[in-house]
Design a protein around this motif. Structure first.
Motif, mmCIF file in Angstrom:
data_model
loop_
_atom_site.group_PDB
_atom_site.id
_atom_site.type_symbol
_atom_site.label_atom_id
_atom_site.label_comp_id
_atom_site.label_asym_id
_atom_site.label_seq_id
_atom_site.Cartn_x
_atom_site.Cartn_y
_atom_site.Cartn_z
ATOM 1 N N GLN A 5 0.845 -1.187 0.000
ATOM 2 C CA GLN A 5 0.000 0.000 0.000
ATOM 3 C C GLN A 5 0.889 1.248 0.000
ATOM 4 N N GLU A 6 0.481 2.259 -0.773
ATOM 5 C CA GLU A 6 1.239 3.503 -0.773
ATOM 6 C C GLU A 6 1.133 4.185 0.592
ATOM 7 N N THR A 7 2.144 4.978 0.916
ATOM 8 C CA THR A 7 2.137 5.769 2.144
ATOM 9 C C THR A 7 2.380 7.225 1.773
ATOM 10 N N ALA A 8 2.140 8.121 2.705
ATOM 11 C CA ALA A 8 2.354 9.551 2.459
ATOM 12 C C ALA A 8 3.811 9.824 2.071
ATOM 13 N N GLN A 9 4.728 9.035 2.580
ATOM 14 C CA GLN A 9 6.138 9.211 2.237
ATOM 15 C C GLN A 9 6.417 8.883 0.767
ATOM 16 N N ASP A 10 5.524 8.144 0.115
ATOM 17 C CA ASP A 10 5.702 7.763 -1.290
ATOM 18 C C ASP A 10 5.165 8.800 -2.272
ATOM 19 N N PHE A 11 4.336 9.724 -1.807
ATOM 20 C CA PHE A 11 3.586 10.584 -2.724
ATOM 21 C C PHE A 11 4.473 11.352 -3.691
ATOM 22 N N ASP A 12 5.580 11.897 -3.231
ATOM 23 C CA ASP A 12 6.459 12.667 -4.114
ATOM 24 C C ASP A 12 7.066 11.772 -5.193
ATOM 25 N N GLU A 13 7.520 10.593 -4.804
ATOM 26 C CA GLU A 13 8.109 9.663 -5.765
ATOM 27 C C GLU A 13 7.062 9.178 -6.776
ATOM 28 N N ILE A 14 5.844 8.921 -6.306
ATOM 29 C CA ILE A 14 4.753 8.517 -7.198
ATOM 30 C C ILE A 14 4.440 9.641 -8.177
ATOM 31 N N TYR A 15 4.399 10.861 -7.679
ATOM 32 C CA TYR A 15 4.127 12.031 -8.533
ATOM 33 C C TYR A 15 5.120 12.078 -9.694
ATOM 34 N N HIS A 16 6.399 11.922 -9.393
ATOM 35 C CA HIS A 16 7.427 11.975 -10.441
ATOM 36 C C HIS A 16 7.361 10.755 -11.359
ATOM 37 N N LEU A 17 7.033 9.597 -10.811
ATOM 38 C CA LEU A 17 6.892 8.393 -11.628
ATOM 39 C C LEU A 17 5.767 8.561 -12.645
ATOM 40 N N VAL A 18 4.625 9.059 -12.191
ATOM 41 C CA VAL A 18 3.478 9.244 -13.085
ATOM 42 C C VAL A 18 3.806 10.300 -14.141
ATOM 43 N N ARG A 19 4.418 11.405 -13.729
ATOM 44 C CA ARG A 19 4.776 12.456 -14.688
ATOM 45 C C ARG A 19 5.716 11.915 -15.758
ATOM 46 N N THR A 20 6.729 11.184 -15.342
ATOM 47 C CA THR A 20 7.688 10.616 -16.289
ATOM 48 C C THR A 20 7.022 9.600 -17.205
ATOM 49 N N ALA A 21 6.146 8.785 -16.647
ATOM 50 C CA ALA A 21 5.478 7.750 -17.434
ATOM 51 C C ALA A 21 4.629 8.340 -18.552
ATOM 52 N N PHE A 22 4.010 9.473 -18.307
ATOM 53 C CA PHE A 22 3.109 10.059 -19.296
ATOM 54 C C PHE A 22 3.785 11.069 -20.220
ATOM 55 N N GLU A 23 5.069 11.352 -20.000
ATOM 56 C CA GLU A 23 5.773 12.304 -20.860
ATOM 57 C C GLU A 23 5.795 11.864 -22.314
ATOM 58 N N THR A 24 5.868 10.576 -22.551
ATOM 59 C CA THR A 24 5.949 10.064 -23.918
ATOM 60 C C THR A 24 4.675 9.357 -24.369
ATOM 61 N N ALA A 25 3.615 9.466 -23.587
ATOM 62 C CA ALA A 25 2.350 8.813 -23.945
ATOM 63 C C ALA A 25 1.723 9.498 -25.156
ATOM 64 N N GLU A 26 1.108 8.708 -26.010
ATOM 65 C CA GLU A 26 0.432 9.268 -27.188
ATOM 66 C C GLU A 26 -0.714 10.181 -26.790
ATOM 67 N N VAL A 27 -1.405 9.816 -25.731
ATOM 68 C CA VAL A 27 -2.531 10.627 -25.259
ATOM 69 C C VAL A 27 -2.211 11.057 -23.831
ATOM 70 N N SER A 28 -2.013 12.342 -23.653
ATOM 71 C CA SER A 28 -1.684 12.886 -22.340
ATOM 72 C C SER A 28 -1.953 14.381 -22.343
ATOM 73 N N ASP A 29 -2.441 14.870 -21.214
ATOM 74 C CA ASP A 29 -2.601 16.324 -21.110
ATOM 75 C C ASP A 29 -1.516 16.922 -20.220
ATOM 76 N N GLY A 30 -0.580 16.090 -19.763
ATOM 77 C CA GLY A 30 0.515 16.558 -18.943
ATOM 78 C C GLY A 30 0.167 16.781 -17.484
ATOM 79 N N ARG A 31 -1.068 16.445 -17.115
ATOM 80 C CA ARG A 31 -1.507 16.677 -15.734
ATOM 81 C C ARG A 31 -1.909 15.395 -15.011
ATOM 82 N N GLU A 32 -1.537 14.257 -15.552
ATOM 83 C CA GLU A 32 -1.934 12.985 -14.953
ATOM 84 C C GLU A 32 -1.448 12.857 -13.512
ATOM 85 N N GLN A 33 -0.249 13.339 -13.238
ATOM 86 C CA GLN A 33 0.288 13.268 -11.879
ATOM 87 C C GLN A 33 -0.543 14.106 -10.914
#
Length: 113
Positions: A5-33
């Motif tokens: 389960q995610e914890t509050a300590q993970d939120f920043d790392e998750i934010y960056h993971l999601v942002r990076t994951a969607f940087e090259t997505a064909e469909v993205s508005d850049g705000r998924e994180q």
């Protein structure tokens, strides 16, 4: 690989993971994180169904299922919906996303949604 389960300590790392994951997505508005972050503060958030896959101390995958109610032909349904599922952006050889998905969907059947 560990799924937990995610914890509050993970939120920043998750934010960056999601942002990076969607940087090259064909469909993205850049705000998924930001969408993922906003789901945590909604009434539909189910902490037990917000999971990370990690290897060592590095988060390589994330999935969040949220509570939704659907009305179809006057019938009401409750379901768990994937708010955002990041499959460890190109970590498919480790099957991080598939493992997190299975854990999330498996747990959703045990939790009242």
């Amino acid at each position: 690989m560990n799924v937990r389960q995610e914890t509050a300590q993970d939120f920043d790392e998750i934010y960056h993971l999601v942002r990076t994951a969607f940087e090259t997505a064909e469909v993205s508005d850049g705000r998924e994180q930001d969408f993922v972050s906003s789901l945590r503060y909604s009434e539909n958030y189910i902490p037990e169904l917000a999971l990370v896959a990690e290897e060592g101390k590095k988060i390589i995958g994330h999935i969040m299922l949220t509570r939704q109610r659907i009305v179809l032909n006057e019938k009401k349904y409750k379901c768990a919906v994937v708010g955002a599922g990041v499959r460890g952006y190109c970590f498919s050889e480790k099957k991080a996303g598939i493992t997190a998905d299975r854990h999330g969907f498996g747990k959703s059947g045990k939790i009242w949604v």
